[in-house]
Design an enzyme around this catalytic site. Sequence first.
Site, PDB file in Angstrom:
ATOM      1  N   ASP A  30       0.861  -1.189   0.000  1.00 27.98           N
ATOM      2  CA  ASP A  30       0.000   0.000   0.000  1.00 27.98           C
ATOM      3  C   ASP A  30       0.895   1.236   0.000  1.00 27.98           C
ATOM      4  O   ASP A  30       1.878   1.295   0.746  1.00 27.98           O
ATOM      5  CB  ASP A  30      -0.908  -0.033   1.246  1.00 27.98           C
ATOM      6  CG  ASP A  30      -2.079   0.932   1.141  1.00 27.98           C
ATOM      7  OD1 ASP A  30      -1.829   2.139   0.916  1.00 27.98           O
ATOM      8  OD2 ASP A  30      -3.227   0.505   1.295  1.00 27.98           O
ATOM      9  N   ILE A  31       0.560   2.225  -0.862  1.00 23.76           N
ATOM     10  CA  ILE A  31       1.420   3.425  -0.929  1.00 23.76           C
ATOM     11  C   ILE A  31       1.120   4.429   0.188  1.00 23.76           C
ATOM     12  O   ILE A  31       1.822   5.426   0.323  1.00 23.76           O
ATOM     13  CB  ILE A  31       1.360   4.151  -2.300  1.00 23.76           C
ATOM     14  CG1 ILE A  31      -0.075   4.337  -2.767  1.00 23.76           C
ATOM     15  CG2 ILE A  31       2.201   3.430  -3.329  1.00 23.76           C
ATOM     16  CD1 ILE A  31      -0.193   5.337  -3.912  1.00 23.76           C
ATOM     17  N   GLN A  93     -14.648   2.349   1.787  1.00 22.37           N
ATOM     18  CA  GLN A  93     -13.919   1.670   0.710  1.00 22.37           C
ATOM     19  C   GLN A  93     -13.602   2.741  -0.336  1.00 22.37           C
ATOM     20  O   GLN A  93     -14.515   3.439  -0.803  1.00 22.37           O
ATOM     21  CB  GLN A  93     -14.758   0.541   0.078  1.00 22.37           C
ATOM     22  CG  GLN A  93     -13.982  -0.202  -1.004  1.00 22.37           C
ATOM     23  CD  GLN A  93     -14.775  -1.332  -1.691  1.00 22.37           C
ATOM     24  OE1 GLN A  93     -15.951  -1.567  -1.360  1.00 22.37           O
ATOM     25  NE2 GLN A  93     -14.140  -2.007  -2.624  1.00 22.37           N
ATOM     26  N   HIS A  99     -10.155  -5.966  -2.274  1.00 23.31           N
ATOM     27  CA  HIS A  99      -8.776  -6.132  -1.795  1.00 23.31           C
ATOM     28  C   HIS A  99      -8.778  -6.420  -0.309  1.00 23.31           C
ATOM     29  O   HIS A  99      -9.580  -5.875   0.447  1.00 23.31           O
ATOM     30  CB  HIS A  99      -7.921  -4.908  -2.108  1.00 23.31           C
ATOM     31  CG  HIS A  99      -8.506  -3.601  -1.643  1.00 23.31           C
ATOM     32  ND1 HIS A  99      -9.516  -2.948  -2.326  1.00 23.31           N
ATOM     33  CD2 HIS A  99      -8.231  -2.843  -0.563  1.00 23.31           C
ATOM     34  CE1 HIS A  99      -9.831  -1.841  -1.681  1.00 23.31           C
ATOM     35  NE2 HIS A  99      -9.082  -1.751  -0.598  1.00 23.31           N
ATOM     36  N   HIS A 101      -6.603  -6.124   3.048  1.00 26.15           N
ATOM     37  CA  HIS A 101      -5.443  -5.452   3.659  1.00 26.15           C
ATOM     38  C   HIS A 101      -4.788  -6.417   4.634  1.00 26.15           C
ATOM     39  O   HIS A 101      -5.470  -6.979   5.509  1.00 26.15           O
ATOM     40  CB  HIS A 101      -5.887  -4.242   4.490  1.00 26.15           C
ATOM     41  CG  HIS A 101      -6.479  -3.109   3.725  1.00 26.15           C
ATOM     42  ND1 HIS A 101      -5.779  -1.975   3.409  1.00 26.15           N
ATOM     43  CD2 HIS A 101      -7.738  -2.908   3.230  1.00 26.15           C
ATOM     44  CE1 HIS A 101      -6.564  -1.130   2.766  1.00 26.15           C
ATOM     45  NE2 HIS A 101      -7.766  -1.666   2.645  1.00 26.15           N
TER      46      HIS A 101
HETATM   47  P1  5GP Z   1      -9.833   0.929   0.889  1.00 28.13           P
HETATM   48  O1  5GP Z   1     -10.228   2.110   1.744  1.00 28.13           O
HETATM   49  O2  5GP Z   1     -10.521   0.947  -0.450  1.00 28.13           O
HETATM   50  O3  5GP Z   1      -9.983  -0.382   1.612  1.00 28.13           O
HETATM   51  O4  5GP Z   1      -8.291   1.091   0.662  1.00 28.13           O
HETATM   52  C1  5GP Z   1      -7.696   1.391  -0.554  1.00 28.13           C
HETATM   53  C2  5GP Z   1      -6.195   1.379  -0.308  1.00 28.13           C
HETATM   54  O5  5GP Z   1      -5.537   1.470  -1.554  1.00 28.13           O
HETATM   55  C3  5GP Z   1      -5.707   2.563   0.546  1.00 28.13           C
HETATM   56  O6  5GP Z   1      -5.046   2.063   1.699  1.00 28.13           O
HETATM   57  C4  5GP Z   1      -4.775   3.312  -0.392  1.00 28.13           C
HETATM   58  O7  5GP Z   1      -3.639   3.801   0.273  1.00 28.13           O
HETATM   59  C5  5GP Z   1      -4.403   2.261  -1.411  1.00 28.13           C
HETATM   60  N1  5GP Z   1      -4.116   2.813  -2.740  1.00 28.13           N
HETATM   61  C6  5GP Z   1      -4.872   3.718  -3.425  1.00 28.13           C
HETATM   62  N2  5GP Z   1      -4.305   3.969  -4.618  1.00 28.13           N
HETATM   63  C7  5GP Z   1      -3.173   3.209  -4.684  1.00 28.13           C
HETATM   64  C8  5GP Z   1      -2.163   3.038  -5.696  1.00 28.13           C
HETATM   65  O8  5GP Z   1      -2.178   3.636  -6.764  1.00 28.13           O
HETATM   66  N3  5GP Z   1      -1.170   2.157  -5.405  1.00 28.13           N
HETATM   67  C9  5GP Z   1      -1.108   1.467  -4.220  1.00 28.13           C
HETATM   68  N4  5GP Z   1      -0.091   0.638  -4.049  1.00 28.13           N
HETATM   69  N5  5GP Z   1      -2.035   1.613  -3.258  1.00 28.13           N
HETATM   70  C10 5GP Z   1      -3.055   2.476  -3.491  1.00 28.13           C
END
Ligand code: 5GP
Length: 138
Positions: A30-31, A93, A99, A101
């Site tokens: 994660d970035i 989300q 995905h 984590h």
């Molecule tokens: P969500 O809130 O959808 O569960 O989490 C999405 C995750 O994707 C976040 O932790 C965010 O930092 C990560 N993320 C978003 N865009 C990118 C990207 O372009 N590359 C990577 N490696 N992680 C991303």
Amino acid sequence: MDDCIFCKIVRGEIPCFKVYEDRKVFAFEDINPVSKGHTLVIAKRHSQNLWEIEEEDLTSVQLASKKIALAIKKALDPVGIACMQLNGRGVNQMVMHYHLHLIPRSADEPELTLTSWELRKGDMEAIKKIAERIASAI
Ligand code: 5GP
Ligand code: ZN
């Protein structure tokens, strides 16, 4: 999906720090890491969330997550790993490609806020009714 960030990562159109790949699964860092080693595990085939993902893809993600969690344990020696997966904008989300984590916590890192919610005793009658509603919907 054409405009999905994670599909673009799988296709190599957006760079990432890959840690694992097989026929069905892709995993990368994660970035915006919550902690050292925060890793995202996805199915290569696009689906938005737990309601949509094919059982075969879900199984593959779960099995890969075990492999990756073992590797995180070996590489980083964390005190624990939280597995978290969000479904829907109502629970924040942000990327609409399923995905999982994997969020390790090392001994020198602060407590993870997502694993330290306050326990408050529930109303047993209300819990029973909710359980019945869910059970009868299965
Ligand atoms: P969500 O809130 O959808 O569960 O989490 C999405 C995750 O994707 C976040 O932790 C965010 O930092 C990560 N993320 C978003 N865009 C990118 C990207 O372009 N590359 C990577 N490696 N992680 C991303
Ligand atoms: Zn996608």
